[in-house]
Design an enzyme around this catalytic site. Structure first.
Site, mmCIF file in Angstrom:
data_model
loop_
_atom_site.group_PDB
_atom_site.id
_atom_site.type_symbol
_atom_site.label_atom_id
_atom_site.label_comp_id
_atom_site.label_asym_id
_atom_site.label_seq_id
_atom_site.Cartn_x
_atom_site.Cartn_y
_atom_site.Cartn_z
ATOM 1 N N ASP A 1 -9.214 10.574 -3.913
ATOM 2 C CA ASP A 1 -8.652 10.070 -4.912
ATOM 3 C C ASP A 1 -7.826 10.623 -6.144
ATOM 4 O O ASP A 1 -7.463 12.165 -6.455
ATOM 5 C CB ASP A 1 -10.097 9.634 -6.153
ATOM 6 C CG ASP A 1 -10.505 8.529 -5.486
ATOM 7 O OD1 ASP A 1 -10.011 7.781 -4.490
ATOM 8 O OD2 ASP A 1 -11.575 7.976 -5.221
ATOM 9 N N ASP B 1 -7.112 1.918 -2.621
ATOM 10 C CA ASP B 1 -7.815 1.360 -3.971
ATOM 11 C C ASP B 1 -6.638 0.343 -4.535
ATOM 12 O O ASP B 1 -7.223 -1.584 -4.871
ATOM 13 C CB ASP B 1 -8.290 2.173 -5.056
ATOM 14 C CG ASP B 1 -9.299 2.917 -4.430
ATOM 15 O OD1 ASP B 1 -10.084 2.648 -3.494
ATOM 16 O OD2 ASP B 1 -9.573 4.377 -4.967
#
Length: 153
Positions: free
Chosen positions: A116, A130
Protein backbone atom coordinates in the site's frame (compact mmCIF):
# COMPACT_ATOMS: atom_id res chain seq x y z
CA UNK A 1 -23.76 -6.41 -26.99
CA UNK A 2 -22.69 -9.99 -27.52
CA UNK A 3 -21.45 -12.08 -24.59
CA UNK A 4 -18.12 -12.41 -26.37
CA UNK A 5 -17.56 -8.64 -26.58
CA UNK A 6 -18.74 -8.24 -22.96
CA UNK A 7 -16.10 -10.77 -21.85
CA UNK A 8 -13.42 -9.08 -23.99
CA UNK A 9 -14.19 -5.64 -22.55
CA UNK A 10 -14.11 -6.98 -18.99
CA UNK A 11 -10.78 -8.67 -19.72
CA UNK A 12 -9.30 -5.42 -21.06
CA UNK A 13 -10.41 -3.47 -17.98
CA UNK A 14 -9.14 -6.26 -15.70
CA UNK A 15 -5.75 -6.26 -17.41
CA UNK A 16 -5.50 -2.45 -17.31
CA UNK A 17 -6.15 -2.38 -13.56
CA UNK A 18 -3.66 -5.19 -12.90
CA UNK A 19 -0.94 -3.53 -14.99
CA UNK A 20 -1.47 -0.09 -13.40
CA UNK A 21 -1.54 -1.66 -9.93
CA UNK A 22 1.55 -3.81 -10.35
CA UNK A 23 3.56 -1.02 -12.03
CA UNK A 24 2.80 1.49 -9.28
CA UNK A 25 3.57 -1.04 -6.54
CA UNK A 26 6.87 -1.98 -8.22
CA UNK A 27 7.81 1.71 -8.39
CA UNK A 28 7.01 2.16 -4.71
CA UNK A 29 8.99 -0.92 -3.68
CA UNK A 30 11.97 0.25 -5.80
CA UNK A 31 11.95 3.93 -4.90
CA UNK A 32 10.51 4.33 -1.38
CA UNK A 33 12.00 2.63 1.66
CA UNK A 34 9.63 0.70 3.93
CA UNK A 35 7.76 3.10 6.23
CA UNK A 36 9.23 6.16 4.45
CA UNK A 37 6.72 8.99 3.93
CA UNK A 38 6.81 11.52 1.11
CA UNK A 39 4.55 14.52 1.68
CA UNK A 40 2.52 15.50 -1.40
CA UNK A 41 -0.26 18.05 -0.81
CA UNK A 42 -2.99 18.68 1.75
CA UNK A 43 -1.70 15.97 4.07
CA UNK A 44 -1.69 13.31 1.36
CA UNK A 45 1.48 11.21 1.45
CA UNK A 46 3.18 8.46 -0.46
CA UNK A 47 4.30 5.72 1.92
CA UNK A 48 5.60 2.20 1.57
CA UNK A 49 3.65 -0.14 3.80
CA UNK A 50 2.63 -3.77 3.64
CA UNK A 51 -0.75 -5.18 4.63
CA UNK A 52 -1.06 -8.89 5.42
CA UNK A 53 -4.80 -8.60 6.04
CA UNK A 54 -7.75 -7.49 3.96
CA UNK A 55 -9.63 -4.18 4.02
CA UNK A 56 -8.50 -1.96 6.92
CA UNK A 57 -6.00 -4.71 7.91
CA UNK A 58 -8.74 -7.08 9.08
CA UNK A 59 -7.44 -10.67 9.33
CA UNK A 60 -3.91 -9.26 9.49
CA UNK A 61 -1.43 -12.11 9.52
CA UNK A 62 -4.10 -14.46 8.15
CA UNK A 63 -1.68 -15.88 5.56
CA UNK A 64 -3.26 -18.69 3.52
CA UNK A 65 -6.74 -17.92 4.89
CA UNK A 66 -6.66 -14.47 3.28
CA UNK A 67 -5.58 -16.00 -0.06
CA UNK A 68 -8.38 -18.59 0.15
CA UNK A 69 -10.97 -15.90 0.92
CA UNK A 70 -9.71 -13.82 -2.02
CA UNK A 71 -9.92 -16.83 -4.37
CA UNK A 72 -13.47 -17.62 -3.24
CA UNK A 73 -14.47 -13.98 -3.78
CA UNK A 74 -12.95 -14.02 -7.27
CA UNK A 75 -14.78 -17.24 -8.12
CA UNK A 76 -18.08 -15.79 -6.88
CA UNK A 77 -17.52 -12.64 -8.95
CA UNK A 78 -16.80 -14.72 -12.07
CA UNK A 79 -19.96 -16.77 -11.52
CA UNK A 80 -21.96 -13.55 -11.11
CA UNK A 81 -20.40 -12.11 -14.27
CA UNK A 82 -21.06 -15.13 -16.46
CA UNK A 83 -24.68 -15.29 -15.30
CA UNK A 84 -25.18 -11.57 -16.05
CA UNK A 85 -23.42 -11.18 -19.42
CA UNK A 86 -26.50 -9.58 -20.99
CA UNK A 87 -26.60 -6.78 -18.38
CA UNK A 88 -25.75 -3.48 -20.00
CA UNK A 89 -22.26 -2.18 -19.00
CA UNK A 90 -21.66 -5.07 -16.56
CA UNK A 91 -18.18 -5.50 -18.04
CA UNK A 92 -16.93 -2.22 -16.56
CA UNK A 93 -17.45 -2.77 -12.82
CA UNK A 94 -16.66 -6.48 -13.07
CA UNK A 95 -13.39 -5.69 -14.85
CA UNK A 96 -12.50 -3.15 -12.17
CA UNK A 97 -13.34 -5.59 -9.38
CA UNK A 98 -11.50 -8.51 -10.97
CA UNK A 99 -8.44 -6.37 -11.70
CA UNK A 100 -8.33 -4.97 -8.19
CA UNK A 101 -8.81 -8.32 -6.51
CA UNK A 102 -6.26 -9.98 -8.79
CA UNK A 103 -3.72 -7.18 -8.29
CA UNK A 104 -3.78 -7.62 -4.53
CA UNK A 105 -3.85 -11.42 -4.82
CA UNK A 106 -0.68 -11.29 -6.93
CA UNK A 107 1.05 -9.43 -4.08
CA UNK A 108 -0.22 -11.86 -1.46
CA UNK A 109 1.08 -14.85 -3.41
CA UNK A 110 4.40 -13.24 -4.49
CA UNK A 111 5.47 -11.38 -1.33
CA UNK A 112 3.01 -12.51 1.35
CA UNK A 113 1.46 -9.05 1.79
CA UNK A 114 -0.12 -6.26 -0.23
CA UNK A 115 1.95 -3.14 -0.93
CA UNK A 116 0.00 0.00 0.00
CA UNK A 117 1.30 3.50 -0.71
CA UNK A 118 -1.41 6.18 -0.96
CA UNK A 119 -2.03 7.69 2.46
CA UNK A 120 -4.83 10.18 3.06
CA UNK A 121 -5.22 11.75 6.49
CA UNK A 122 -7.39 9.70 8.85
CA UNK A 123 -7.59 6.78 6.39
CA UNK A 124 -5.53 3.60 6.05
CA UNK A 125 -3.00 3.49 3.21
CA UNK A 126 -4.24 1.92 -0.02
CA UNK A 127 -3.20 1.21 -3.62
CA UNK A 128 -4.47 1.18 -7.22
CA UNK A 129 -6.05 -2.28 -6.78
CA UNK A 130 -8.05 -0.94 -3.83
CA UNK A 131 -9.21 1.98 -5.98
CA UNK A 132 -10.35 -0.53 -8.64
CA UNK A 133 -12.32 -2.51 -6.07
CA UNK A 134 -13.89 0.57 -4.48
CA UNK A 135 -14.96 2.17 -7.74
CA UNK A 136 -15.94 -1.25 -9.09
CA UNK A 137 -18.44 -1.69 -6.25
CA UNK A 138 -19.84 1.83 -6.75
CA UNK A 139 -20.17 1.40 -10.52
CA UNK A 140 -21.68 -2.09 -10.08
CA UNK A 141 -24.42 -0.68 -7.84
CA UNK A 142 -25.15 2.08 -10.36
CA UNK A 143 -25.17 -0.33 -13.34
CA UNK A 144 -27.47 -2.80 -11.58
CA UNK A 145 -29.81 -0.03 -10.45
CA UNK A 146 -30.01 1.59 -13.89
CA UNK A 147 -30.54 -1.79 -15.58
CA UNK A 148 -33.23 -2.66 -13.02
CA UNK A 149 -35.07 0.61 -13.67
CA UNK A 150 -34.88 0.06 -17.44
CA UNK A 151 -36.29 -3.45 -17.13
CA UNK A 152 -39.26 -2.17 -15.09
CA UNK A 153 -40.28 0.42 -17.71
Amino acid sequence: MSPRSTILRAAIVTLAVIVADQLTKALVRAEIDRFEEIELILGIKLVHTRNTGVAFSMLSGGGPLVVIIACVALAALLIFFFTHLRQRLIWLPVGMLLGGAAGNLIDRIRIGAVTDFIDFPYWPAFNVADIGVTFGVIVLIIVLEVNDRRSRT
